[in-house]
Design an enzyme around this catalytic site. Structure first.
Site, mmCIF file in Angstrom:
data_model
loop_
_atom_site.group_PDB
_atom_site.id
_atom_site.type_symbol
_atom_site.label_atom_id
_atom_site.label_comp_id
_atom_site.label_asym_id
_atom_site.label_seq_id
_atom_site.Cartn_x
_atom_site.Cartn_y
_atom_site.Cartn_z
ATOM 1 N N TYR A 154 28.334 45.998 32.344
ATOM 2 C CA TYR A 154 29.633 45.624 32.909
ATOM 3 C C TYR A 154 30.031 46.589 34.036
ATOM 4 C CZ TYR A 154 34.667 45.071 33.424
ATOM 5 O OH TYR A 154 35.927 44.921 33.961
ATOM 6 N N TYR A 214 42.222 51.876 37.003
ATOM 7 C CA TYR A 214 41.728 52.510 35.789
ATOM 8 C C TYR A 214 41.106 53.871 36.133
ATOM 9 C CZ TYR A 214 41.762 48.297 32.705
ATOM 10 O OH TYR A 214 42.095 47.222 31.922
ATOM 11 N N ARG A 227 46.044 41.159 37.221
ATOM 12 C CA ARG A 227 46.335 40.605 35.892
ATOM 13 C C ARG A 227 46.605 39.102 35.973
ATOM 14 N NH1 ARG A 227 43.834 44.155 32.819
ATOM 15 N NH2 ARG A 227 44.586 46.265 33.147
ATOM 16 N N GLU A 334 39.473 38.257 23.798
ATOM 17 C CA GLU A 334 40.088 38.267 25.130
ATOM 18 C C GLU A 334 40.629 36.859 25.389
ATOM 19 O OE1 GLU A 334 38.049 40.395 28.364
ATOM 20 O OE2 GLU A 334 38.333 38.592 29.586
HETATM 21 C C1 3EB Z 1 40.587 44.614 30.807
HETATM 22 O O1 3EB Z 1 41.782 44.307 30.849
HETATM 23 C C2 3EB Z 1 39.722 43.780 29.922
HETATM 24 O O2 3EB Z 1 36.281 42.731 35.160
HETATM 25 O O3 3EB Z 1 36.946 40.801 35.908
HETATM 26 C C3 3EB Z 1 39.660 41.409 31.778
HETATM 27 C C4 3EB Z 1 39.754 40.531 32.868
HETATM 28 C C5 3EB Z 1 38.672 42.361 31.757
HETATM 29 C C6 3EB Z 1 38.856 40.632 33.935
HETATM 30 C C7 3EB Z 1 36.965 41.708 35.073
HETATM 31 C C8 3EB Z 1 37.783 42.453 32.836
HETATM 32 C C9 3EB Z 1 37.868 41.598 33.911
HETATM 33 O O4 3EB Z 1 40.120 45.564 31.426
HETATM 34 C C10 3EB Z 1 38.518 43.299 30.584
#
Ligand code: 3EB
Length: 353
Positions: A154, A214, A227, A334
């Site tokens: 990932y 992050y 989001r 998820e």
């Molecule tokens: C997160 O919130 C959980 O890498 O496109 C959620 C939605 C997540 C999209 C992406 C990853 C992705 O980090 C993982």
């Protein structure tokens, strides 16, 4: 909320019905993603369809998620991307075989190279078609949590994705597309996307640090997604909520407790919906009016997750349940959602088993 227009409609159909529609030349289908296990390739002339090796958890053996539009549509293919577009919207999809990737001498991982190449080809297509804005990406590839080249896959994907945004002069923060990234059982890197001739707004969740910010404990490059993305098309507000997990701040909560993780996901989705309504008060999105797609790591957790979903949203809920690996090893579930478009006609999940 205004009654959802069928200018854009999401539907889930068995493969046989989609094939029948294709033979009958049913107008309006933009394209979609079919989920099967084992994998089957669906022929629907001119329709961009991704075939993803992922198990449905609620009985059906194969379902196609299809977007329909009222626009006059035409199909095309470029750089290995199959797409179909109208005046306002373009749906596209592609598959890349990592094994065939020629990686440079720097020993970067094939998945990273495949991801970068895939995203660059999408950007190149969209630039050539005059669609700058991307509302939503769906990313599927096997072994999301597996380590190779000293890095979880990932995280390799995140490097390739961010590099492509940067090499095309795109911002990697702010109004970036909504997205999800899930593990399928087999196959190559598979990407579907929905683009628009419009100005979408990236929505963030006040309970979470933006994924593009992050800290580096989650990998050398941050994930490039919002989001949610919010867009007004034909005078109507549409909301695409990214895959949403049990993360508060930047940390996973409730490791090992799928019920609590599901509730945390739903609190996060509620916060994203509230934020969208704050940004565009006229939109009036409500949790009960969204279409949900739920990815569950362990199939035996289905009943628990569905129970929490119905308890939180209230029945009936439009939801599809799939078995997939989630992109942090400690995440068990998820949930993604969308709204403002017409909802699937089937699949209302009641209080049943
Ligand atoms: C997160 O919130 C959980 O890498 O496109 C959620 C939605 C997540 C999209 C992406 C990853 C992705 O980090 C993982």
């Amino acid at each position: 909320m205004k009654p959802p227009g069928d200018l854009l409609r999401l539907d889930y159909l068995p493969v046989s019905r989609l094939s029948q529609q294709a033979r009958d030349g049913v107008p309006g289908a933009l394209g979609g993603v079919c989920f099967f296990q084992p994998i089957v390739h669906v022929e629907a002339a001119g329709l961009p369809l991704l075939a993803v090796d992922m198990a449905l958890l609620a009985g059906e053996e194969a379902l196609c998620e299809v977007w329909y539009s009222r626009e006059v549509l035409e199909s095309g293919c470029r750089n290995g991307i199959r797409y179909r577009q109208g005046e306002t919207l373009l749906f596209g999809c592609l598959t890349r075989n990592e094994a065939a990737e020629v990686t440079p001498m720097d020993a970067s991982a094939p998945l990273q190279a495949a991801t970068q190449a895939a995203y660059e080809s999408v950007f190149e297509l969209l630039e050539s078609r005059g669609y700058r804005a991307i509302l939503r990406f769906w990313n599927y590839f096997p072994g999301v949590n597996r380590v190779s080249h000293n890095l979880e896959r990932y995280l390799q994907f995140n490097i390739g994705r961010q590099s492509a945004f940067l090499s095309h002069g795109r911002s990697v923060i702010g109004d970036v597309p909504a997205a999800c990234a899930l593990g399928c059982a087999d196959g190559g890197l598979q990407i579907a996307f929905l683009a628009a001739r419009a100005e979408p707004v990236g929505i963030e969740n006040p309970r979470q640090i933006s994924a593009y910010h992050y800290p580096d404990q989650y990998g050398p490059r941050s994930p490039t997604f919002s989001r949610a993305s919010l867009v007004n098309l034909w005078g109507r507000d549409l909301l695409f909520i990214s895959g949403t997990a049990s993360i508060v701040g930047h940390q996973t909560l409730h490791a090992g407790d799928v019920g609590a993780q599901t509730r945390e996901c739903l609190h996060n989705i509620a916060a994203v919906v509230a934020e969208a309504n704050r940004r565009v008060p006229a939109a009036g999105f409500q949790l009960g009016d969204l279409a949900y797609k739920v990815y569950i790591r362990y199939r035996e957790d289905l009943a628990r997750v569905r129970h929490e979903l119905i308890r939180f949203i209230g029945a009936p809920v439009s939801a599809v349940f799939l078995q997939a690996d989630v992109c942090r090893a400690d995440l068990l579930v998820e949930i993604e959602a969308s709204g403002g478009h017409a909802l699937p006609s089937l699949l209302k999940s009641g209080a049943g088993p």
